[in-house]
Design a protein around this motif. Structure first.
Motif, PDB file in Angstrom:
ATOM      1  N   GLN A  44       0.827  -1.204   0.000  1.00  0.00           N
ATOM      2  CA  GLN A  44       0.000   0.000   0.000  1.00  0.00           C
ATOM      3  C   GLN A  44       0.861   1.254   0.000  1.00  0.00           C
ATOM      4  N   SER A  45       1.917   1.252   0.786  1.00  0.00           N
ATOM      5  CA  SER A  45       2.814   2.399   0.844  1.00  0.00           C
ATOM      6  C   SER A  45       3.541   2.606  -0.481  1.00  0.00           C
ATOM      7  N   ILE A  46       3.995   1.525  -1.087  1.00  0.00           N
ATOM      8  CA  ILE A  46       4.692   1.625  -2.366  1.00  0.00           C
ATOM      9  C   ILE A  46       3.750   2.102  -3.465  1.00  0.00           C
ATOM     10  N   VAL A  47       2.535   1.578  -3.503  1.00  0.00           N
ATOM     11  CA  VAL A  47       1.560   2.028  -4.504  1.00  0.00           C
ATOM     12  C   VAL A  47       1.291   3.520  -4.317  1.00  0.00           C
ATOM     13  N   ALA A  48       1.181   3.976  -3.082  1.00  0.00           N
ATOM     14  CA  ALA A  48       0.977   5.409  -2.817  1.00  0.00           C
ATOM     15  C   ALA A  48       2.170   6.214  -3.332  1.00  0.00           C
ATOM     16  N   LEU A  50       4.221   5.346  -5.791  1.00  0.00           N
ATOM     17  CA  LEU A  50       4.179   5.292  -7.260  1.00  0.00           C
ATOM     18  C   LEU A  50       3.091   6.211  -7.815  1.00  0.00           C
ATOM     19  N   GLU A  51       1.965   6.288  -7.117  1.00  0.00           N
ATOM     20  CA  GLU A  51       0.896   7.216  -7.526  1.00  0.00           C
ATOM     21  C   GLU A  51       1.350   8.669  -7.391  1.00  0.00           C
ATOM     22  N   ALA A  52       1.932   8.992  -6.254  1.00  0.00           N
ATOM     23  CA  ALA A  52       2.363  10.372  -6.006  1.00  0.00           C
ATOM     24  C   ALA A  52       3.406  10.816  -7.028  1.00  0.00           C
ATOM     25  N   ALA A  53       4.236   9.894  -7.480  1.00  0.00           N
ATOM     26  CA  ALA A  53       5.281  10.223  -8.451  1.00  0.00           C
ATOM     27  C   ALA A  53       4.777  10.188  -9.889  1.00  0.00           C
ATOM     28  N   GLU A  57      -1.637   5.084 -11.859  1.00  0.00           N
ATOM     29  CA  GLU A  57      -2.945   5.697 -11.575  1.00  0.00           C
ATOM     30  C   GLU A  57      -3.856   4.587 -11.066  1.00  0.00           C
ATOM     31  N   ARG A  58      -4.545   4.860  -9.963  1.00  0.00           N
ATOM     32  CA  ARG A  58      -5.465   3.897  -9.373  1.00  0.00           C
ATOM     33  C   ARG A  58      -6.888   4.373  -9.630  1.00  0.00           C
ATOM     34  N   ARG A  59      -7.718   3.457 -10.115  1.00  0.00           N
ATOM     35  CA  ARG A  59      -9.116   3.787 -10.383  1.00  0.00           C
ATOM     36  C   ARG A  59      -9.991   2.710  -9.747  1.00  0.00           C
ATOM     37  N   ARG A  60     -11.024   3.146  -9.086  1.00  0.00           N
ATOM     38  CA  ARG A  60     -11.938   2.217  -8.425  1.00  0.00           C
ATOM     39  C   ARG A  60     -12.920   1.676  -9.462  1.00  0.00           C
TER      40      ARG A  60
END
Length: 102
Positions: A44-48, A50-53, A57-60
């Motif tokens: 979860q931290s790594i995905v966050a 990668l998203e911030a950088a 992109e995460r889509r529900r």
């Protein structure tokens, strides 16, 4: 890693998570954690990160997440900043490389 494998790899956990998301955009955090060999919380931290950088992109979609990797991005370290993420992922996953204008 198996008991006979070395204690290090060429990719960081961030790299492993990125490869996992590119290979399976609908993967659950739990599945990624199992593949990479880290905790759910670490994923979860790594995905966050990668998203911030801007790499992911995460889509529900319903009750699940779908991830899109920004293949046009470049590596961050000066030694590899000439490498596009999409070219690297194509090499690692065996998928075709995205067009250069992507």
């Amino acid at each position: 890693m198996s008991a006979s494998s070395p204690g290090w790899t060429f990719l960081s956990n961030h790299g492993h998570v990125l490869v996992s998301l590119a290979a399976d955009p609908e993967a659950r955090v739990r599945d990624i954690a199992d593949r990479v060999g880290i905790t759910d919380r670490a994923v979860q931290s790594i995905v966050a990160d990668l998203e911030a950088a801007g790499y992911v992109e995460r889509r529900r979609v319903g009750r699940r997440n779908r991830y899109t990797v920004a293949t046009h991005g470049r590596f961050r370290h000066p030694l590899e900043e000439h490498v596009r993420v999409g070219d690297f992922l194509a090499l690692v996953t065996g998928a075709p490389a995205p067009p250069t204008n992507a």
